[in-house]
Design a protein around this motif. Sequence first.
Motif, mmCIF file in Angstrom:
data_model
loop_
_atom_site.group_PDB
_atom_site.id
_atom_site.type_symbol
_atom_site.label_atom_id
_atom_site.label_comp_id
_atom_site.label_asym_id
_atom_site.label_seq_id
_atom_site.Cartn_x
_atom_site.Cartn_y
_atom_site.Cartn_z
ATOM 1 N N ALA A 137 9.867 2.756 -1.433
ATOM 2 C CA ALA A 137 9.403 4.145 -1.419
ATOM 3 C C ALA A 137 9.321 4.748 -0.028
ATOM 4 N N TYR A 138 9.251 3.898 1.005
ATOM 5 C CA TYR A 138 8.994 4.418 2.349
ATOM 6 C C TYR A 138 9.947 5.524 2.802
ATOM 7 N N PRO A 139 11.275 5.399 2.634
ATOM 8 C CA PRO A 139 12.155 6.457 3.161
ATOM 9 C C PRO A 139 11.886 7.833 2.574
ATOM 10 N N PHE A 140 11.246 7.888 1.399
ATOM 11 C CA PHE A 140 10.998 9.174 0.758
ATOM 12 C C PHE A 140 9.708 9.825 1.249
ATOM 13 N N MET A 141 8.860 9.063 1.935
ATOM 14 C CA MET A 141 7.542 9.566 2.305
ATOM 15 C C MET A 141 7.607 10.756 3.260
ATOM 16 N N LYS A 142 8.592 10.741 4.181
ATOM 17 C CA LYS A 142 8.677 11.838 5.141
ATOM 18 C C LYS A 142 9.048 13.154 4.486
ATOM 19 N N ARG A 143 9.440 13.098 3.220
ATOM 20 C CA ARG A 143 9.776 14.300 2.475
ATOM 21 C C ARG A 143 8.575 14.860 1.717
ATOM 22 N N ILE A 144 7.575 14.002 1.436
ATOM 23 C CA ILE A 144 6.499 14.438 0.546
ATOM 24 C C ILE A 144 5.111 14.418 1.188
ATOM 25 N N THR A 145 4.977 13.818 2.361
ATOM 26 C CA THR A 145 3.659 13.784 3.000
ATOM 27 C C THR A 145 3.800 13.962 4.509
ATOM 28 N N TRP A 146 2.762 14.510 5.117
ATOM 29 C CA TRP A 146 2.736 14.635 6.573
ATOM 30 C C TRP A 146 2.393 13.308 7.233
ATOM 31 N N TRP A 147 2.079 12.296 6.422
ATOM 32 C CA TRP A 147 1.615 11.036 6.984
ATOM 33 C C TRP A 147 2.464 9.861 6.520
ATOM 34 N N PRO A 148 3.780 9.927 6.706
ATOM 35 C CA PRO A 148 4.615 8.759 6.363
ATOM 36 C C PRO A 148 4.263 7.540 7.206
ATOM 37 N N GLN A 149 3.649 7.780 8.375
ATOM 38 C CA GLN A 149 3.241 6.656 9.230
ATOM 39 C C GLN A 149 2.173 5.796 8.545
ATOM 40 N N ALA A 150 1.356 6.416 7.692
ATOM 41 C CA ALA A 150 0.359 5.645 6.948
ATOM 42 C C ALA A 150 1.044 4.722 5.944
ATOM 43 N N TRP A 151 2.092 5.218 5.295
ATOM 44 C CA TRP A 151 2.842 4.387 4.352
ATOM 45 C C TRP A 151 3.547 3.251 5.087
ATOM 46 N N LEU A 152 4.073 3.563 6.267
ATOM 47 C CA LEU A 152 4.697 2.511 7.065
ATOM 48 C C LEU A 152 3.670 1.445 7.422
ATOM 49 N N GLY A 153 2.436 1.876 7.709
ATOM 50 C CA GLY A 153 1.377 0.918 8.007
ATOM 51 C C GLY A 153 1.093 -0.003 6.833
ATOM 52 N N LEU A 154 1.056 0.559 5.632
ATOM 53 C CA LEU A 154 0.859 -0.269 4.439
ATOM 54 C C LEU A 154 1.985 -1.281 4.284
ATOM 55 N N THR A 155 3.201 -0.857 4.645
ATOM 56 C CA THR A 155 4.386 -1.701 4.474
ATOM 57 C C THR A 155 4.505 -2.759 5.561
ATOM 58 N N PHE A 156 4.416 -2.333 6.816
ATOM 59 C CA PHE A 156 4.687 -3.231 7.935
ATOM 60 C C PHE A 156 3.603 -4.287 8.132
ATOM 61 N N ASN A 157 2.404 -4.035 7.632
ATOM 62 C CA ASN A 157 1.318 -4.990 7.825
ATOM 63 C C ASN A 157 1.074 -5.863 6.597
ATOM 64 N N TRP A 158 1.932 -5.721 5.589
ATOM 65 C CA TRP A 158 1.787 -6.532 4.379
ATOM 66 C C TRP A 158 1.850 -8.021 4.710
ATOM 67 N N GLY A 159 2.576 -8.347 5.767
ATOM 68 C CA GLY A 159 2.682 -9.742 6.175
ATOM 69 C C GLY A 159 1.343 -10.375 6.504
ATOM 70 N N ALA A 160 0.361 -9.586 6.913
ATOM 71 C CA ALA A 160 -0.970 -10.135 7.177
ATOM 72 C C ALA A 160 -1.568 -10.714 5.896
ATOM 73 N N LEU A 161 -1.332 -10.033 4.779
ATOM 74 C CA LEU A 161 -1.814 -10.530 3.490
ATOM 75 C C LEU A 161 -1.053 -11.780 3.079
ATOM 76 N N VAL A 162 0.265 -11.767 3.309
ATOM 77 C CA VAL A 162 1.090 -12.913 2.932
ATOM 78 C C VAL A 162 0.726 -14.139 3.776
ATOM 79 N N GLY A 163 0.606 -13.950 5.091
ATOM 80 C CA GLY A 163 0.272 -15.067 5.970
ATOM 81 C C GLY A 163 -1.078 -15.679 5.641
ATOM 82 N N TYR A 164 -2.045 -14.825 5.337
ATOM 83 C CA TYR A 164 -3.383 -15.312 5.001
ATOM 84 C C TYR A 164 -3.363 -16.034 3.654
ATOM 85 N N ALA A 165 -2.693 -15.409 2.660
ATOM 86 C CA ALA A 165 -2.648 -15.999 1.320
ATOM 87 C C ALA A 165 -1.845 -17.290 1.283
ATOM 88 N N ALA A 166 -0.986 -17.505 2.279
ATOM 89 C CA ALA A 166 -0.222 -18.755 2.335
ATOM 90 C C ALA A 166 -1.121 -19.948 2.630
#
Length: 294
Positions: A137-166
């Motif tokens: 969904a990320y590439p579409f965010m810049k079309r529908i919200t002024w805050w696509p950077q927030a969506w990128l934050g949700l996406t790019f930091n997902w690894g913190a959840l994966v690393g911890y859950a590992a």
Amino acid sequence: MPDSLPGWTDRLPPRPLAYARLARLDRPAGSWLLFWPCGWGLALAGGLVADGLLLLWFAAGSLAMRAAGCVWNDIVDRDLDAQVARTRSRPVASGVISVRAALVFAVALSLIGLAVLLQLRPLAQMVALGSIALVAAYPFMKRITWWPQAWLGLTFNWGALVGYAAISAPDAPMALLYAGGVAWTLGYDTIYALQDIEDDAIAGIKSSARALGPAARRGVAGFYALALLLWGAALWLVRPDPLVLAALLPLAAHLGWQVWRLSDAGPANALMLFRTNRSAGLLMFAACAVVGLA
């Protein structure tokens, strides 16, 4: 500011060079920014001792999946990229690589990500799969919200959840670590968006840099302060000792330096400051390692 930076990729033949640029191999900062949250989660959960080899798997996965995400982003954004000076020479936007060839390349890169996924325990595998919708969904965010950077934050930091859950079961420190990463990304990607603020306005592309306008520097300072607060809470819950918070002081100084230097919001300075977040990620990794190994 050109979208492609000089480097080793320039020595490649034309066709491989086009694919290297499509995968952003000439711009490795993004791979580091995807990798470090994985390392944070692993380190904070005590995984550097329990399964340190995972760090290498996360590195491979970050490189491949960041590349796959960039390919998908360029496919979706090819028309918008053609309207922005910095991005109009990208391989898909310029027609050097066809959409079909780019899709095949993205699938091949995703298979590398699958190999990494299979190294994780089932809980971490399920957590990792949860990021697919965010990436798509990320590439579409810049079309529908002024805050696509927030969506990128949700996406790019997902690894913190994966690393911890590992290593460990999900808990409050894991959630706070992730939330701090989202705030950090809001800061550094707002800096990145300052490069294109004029072209974005012409093309109708939304961004936090445009939303904040003259208050962009204050906004970045606020995002970084929130990130440090959330990260401090995460570290404290793992080890409630005042000395633990001292582990964040080098990172706090670095982020403060970024805000100070942002008095110059020119494209070249914005790119330089964005790229220094590779060091910020390393400093946060060191803080998590200190706590996780204690």
